[in-house]
Scaffold this motif. Structure first.
Motif, PDB file in Angstrom:
ATOM      1  N   UNK A  69       0.809  -1.224   0.000  1.00 56.23           N
ATOM      2  CA  UNK A  69       0.000   0.000   0.000  1.00 56.23           C
ATOM      3  C   UNK A  69       0.839   1.270   0.000  1.00 56.23           C
ATOM      4  N   UNK A  70       2.020   1.201  -0.574  1.00 57.85           N
ATOM      5  CA  UNK A  70       2.901   2.374  -0.644  1.00 57.85           C
ATOM      6  C   UNK A  70       2.517   3.279  -1.808  1.00 57.85           C
ATOM      7  N   UNK A  71       2.701   4.570  -1.578  1.00 56.51           N
ATOM      8  CA  UNK A  71       2.627   5.573  -2.630  1.00 56.51           C
ATOM      9  C   UNK A  71       4.014   6.202  -2.671  1.00 56.51           C
ATOM     10  N   UNK A  72       4.672   6.106  -3.819  1.00 58.73           N
ATOM     11  CA  UNK A  72       6.040   6.590  -3.975  1.00 58.73           C
ATOM     12  C   UNK A  72       6.054   7.691  -5.021  1.00 58.73           C
ATOM     13  N   UNK A  73       6.685   8.804  -4.678  1.00 59.75           N
ATOM     14  CA  UNK A  73       6.868   9.886  -5.652  1.00 59.75           C
ATOM     15  C   UNK A  73       8.240   9.710  -6.288  1.00 59.75           C
ATOM     16  N   UNK A  74       8.277   9.565  -7.610  1.00 64.15           N
ATOM     17  CA  UNK A  74       9.542   9.366  -8.316  1.00 64.15           C
ATOM     18  C   UNK A  74      10.233  10.688  -8.587  1.00 64.15           C
ATOM     19  N   UNK A  75      11.426  10.847  -8.034  1.00 58.23           N
ATOM     20  CA  UNK A  75      12.190  12.071  -8.251  1.00 58.23           C
ATOM     21  C   UNK A  75      13.164  11.919  -9.411  1.00 58.23           C
ATOM     22  N   UNK A  76      13.433  10.682  -9.816  1.00 58.62           N
ATOM     23  CA  UNK A  76      14.312  10.431 -10.958  1.00 58.62           C
ATOM     24  C   UNK A  76      13.924   9.105 -11.591  1.00 58.62           C
ATOM     25  N   UNK A  77      14.024   9.053 -12.925  1.00 64.10           N
ATOM     26  CA  UNK A  77      13.766   7.812 -13.650  1.00 64.10           C
ATOM     27  C   UNK A  77      14.377   7.951 -15.036  1.00 64.10           C
ATOM     28  N   UNK A  78      15.244   7.014 -15.377  1.00 65.09           N
ATOM     29  CA  UNK A  78      15.886   7.044 -16.682  1.00 65.09           C
ATOM     30  C   UNK A  78      16.515   5.700 -16.987  1.00 65.09           C
ATOM     31  N   UNK A  79      17.372   5.692 -17.987  1.00 68.59           N
ATOM     32  CA  UNK A  79      18.022   4.452 -18.412  1.00 68.59           C
ATOM     33  C   UNK A  79      18.900   3.840 -17.328  1.00 68.59           C
ATOM     34  N   UNK A 123       7.853  18.054   2.600  1.00 64.80           N
ATOM     35  CA  UNK A 123       7.682  16.720   3.155  1.00 64.80           C
ATOM     36  C   UNK A 123       9.085  16.184   3.420  1.00 64.80           C
ATOM     37  N   UNK A 124       9.363  15.770   4.650  1.00 64.05           N
ATOM     38  CA  UNK A 124      10.670  15.225   5.003  1.00 64.05           C
ATOM     39  C   UNK A 124      10.568  13.713   5.069  1.00 64.05           C
ATOM     40  N   UNK A 125      11.481  13.040   4.388  1.00 62.10           N
ATOM     41  CA  UNK A 125      11.531  11.582   4.397  1.00 62.10           C
ATOM     42  C   UNK A 125      12.938  11.134   4.771  1.00 62.10           C
ATOM     43  N   UNK A 126      13.007  10.061   5.543  1.00 62.49           N
ATOM     44  CA  UNK A 126      14.296   9.445   5.871  1.00 62.49           C
ATOM     45  C   UNK A 126      14.449   8.210   5.000  1.00 62.49           C
ATOM     46  N   UNK A 127      15.505   8.190   4.212  1.00 63.11           N
ATOM     47  CA  UNK A 127      15.743   7.087   3.291  1.00 63.11           C
ATOM     48  C   UNK A 127      15.051   7.313   1.963  1.00 63.11           C
ATOM     49  N   UNK A 128      15.356   6.424   1.016  1.00 63.45           N
ATOM     50  CA  UNK A 128      14.734   6.508  -0.304  1.00 63.45           C
ATOM     51  C   UNK A 128      14.603   5.110  -0.900  1.00 63.45           C
ATOM     52  N   UNK A 129      13.880   5.039  -1.996  1.00 69.28           N
ATOM     53  CA  UNK A 129      13.710   3.805  -2.756  1.00 69.28           C
ATOM     54  C   UNK A 129      14.565   3.932  -4.012  1.00 69.28           C
ATOM     55  N   UNK A 130      15.282   2.888  -4.353  1.00 69.71           N
ATOM     56  CA  UNK A 130      16.122   2.929  -5.540  1.00 69.71           C
ATOM     57  C   UNK A 130      15.941   1.674  -6.382  1.00 69.71           C
ATOM     58  N   UNK A 131      16.012   1.861  -7.683  1.00 71.89           N
ATOM     59  CA  UNK A 131      15.905   0.760  -8.628  1.00 71.89           C
ATOM     60  C   UNK A 131      17.078   0.820  -9.589  1.00 71.89           C
ATOM     61  N   UNK A 132      17.683  -0.310  -9.885  1.00 70.45           N
ATOM     62  CA  UNK A 132      18.743  -0.393 -10.888  1.00 70.45           C
ATOM     63  C   UNK A 132      18.119  -0.295 -12.271  1.00 70.45           C
ATOM     64  N   UNK A 133      18.943  -0.129 -13.279  1.00 69.99           N
ATOM     65  CA  UNK A 133      18.461  -0.047 -14.659  1.00 69.99           C
ATOM     66  C   UNK A 133      17.568  -1.240 -14.981  1.00 69.99           C
ATOM     67  N   UNK A 165      10.618  -3.814 -14.953  1.00 68.64           N
ATOM     68  CA  UNK A 165      10.260  -5.208 -14.731  1.00 68.64           C
ATOM     69  C   UNK A 165       9.132  -5.318 -13.700  1.00 68.64           C
ATOM     70  N   UNK A 166       9.223  -4.536 -12.611  1.00 67.41           N
ATOM     71  CA  UNK A 166       8.172  -4.553 -11.603  1.00 67.41           C
ATOM     72  C   UNK A 166       6.851  -4.044 -12.176  1.00 67.41           C
ATOM     73  N   UNK A 167       6.913  -3.067 -13.051  1.00 67.93           N
ATOM     74  CA  UNK A 167       5.707  -2.562 -13.704  1.00 67.93           C
ATOM     75  C   UNK A 167       5.101  -3.639 -14.610  1.00 67.93           C
ATOM     76  N   UNK A 168       5.937  -4.347 -15.362  1.00 72.02           N
ATOM     77  CA  UNK A 168       5.457  -5.423 -16.242  1.00 72.02           C
ATOM     78  C   UNK A 168       4.795  -6.551 -15.445  1.00 72.02           C
ATOM     79  N   UNK A 169       5.276  -6.759 -14.215  1.00 72.94           N
ATOM     80  CA  UNK A 169       4.712  -7.812 -13.373  1.00 72.94           C
ATOM     81  C   UNK A 169       3.624  -7.290 -12.437  1.00 72.94           C
TER      82      UNK A 169
END
Length: 192
Positions: free
Chosen positions: A22-32, A130-140, A145-149
């Motif tokens: 039930x997470x809502x994540x705001x993407x601050x960066x997304x690329x290759x 909004x202050x957040x501790x930590x972040x979510x990261x995805x490799x290339x 892949x998570x979106x496709x699944x």
């Protein structure tokens, strides 16, 4: 590549990682090279901005400053599992420091230095934050892949969802933004 930078990821029942249920994540960066985002709907228990302000040393010989009331009880969010002791302030673009702030888009900025917290205490900071501790990261390719699944839905940014709604209402609001609700969100979905 189409970028999802500046959009929300909304966890589906197919999300296999329980940390993001039930997470809502705001993407601050997304690329290759991958993606980075902040969870914006999971407040840390018993922690607010006043606690953070009390812990940081802003200036040794500074006069006492009265923190604006609107900030004192603002939640601190669990931004993600990566670097969970590092703070990230997601805020309106009315505050920007060259070399310290990163413009996500024309309206939203990310700053990960104490400068923004100092400015907030002095009443010179961003109007919305909004202050957040930590972040979510995805490799290339990992996020794709998570979106496709079917781990995530995507939703356009809404300032109300990002800054105004209570944390407990953000997930349902993000679902509504893509035209679904908990009752119609199926744990079994497909790709077209």
């Amino acid at each position: 590549m189409d970028t999802l930078k500046g959009q929300f990821l909304v966890a589906t029942p197919d999300m296999s990682d329980e940390r993001f249920a039930e997470a809502v994540i705001y993407l601050v960066a997304h690329g290759d090279d991958g993606a980075m985002g902040l969870v914006v709907n999971q407040p840390l228990p018993d922690m607010n901005l006043a606690d953070i302000f009390a812990e940081i040393e802003l200036a040794e010989d500074a006069e006492p400053i009265r923190v604006p009331d609107r900030l004192l009880h603002q939640h601190v969010f669990k931004g993600g599992p990566v670097e969970s002791s590092r703070g990230f302030v997601l805020h309106s673009s009315d505050y920007f420091r060259d070399g310290n702030s990163f413009a996500v888009d024309d309206d939203i900025t990310l700053t990960a230095t104490l400068d923004v917290l100092r400015a907030m205490i002095e009443g010179k900071g961003p109007e919305r934050s909004l202050l957040a501790l930590g972040y979510c990261g995805w490799e290339a390719g990992q996020l794709e892949n998570e979106l496709r699944h079917n781990g995530w839905l995507t939703a356009e940014r809404s300032d109300e969802l990002l800054f105004s709604l209570p944390a407990g209402r953000k997930y349902d609001a993000a679902l509504a933004a893509v035209g679904v609700n908990r009752a119609t969100l199926s744990p079994v979905s497909g790709n077209a």
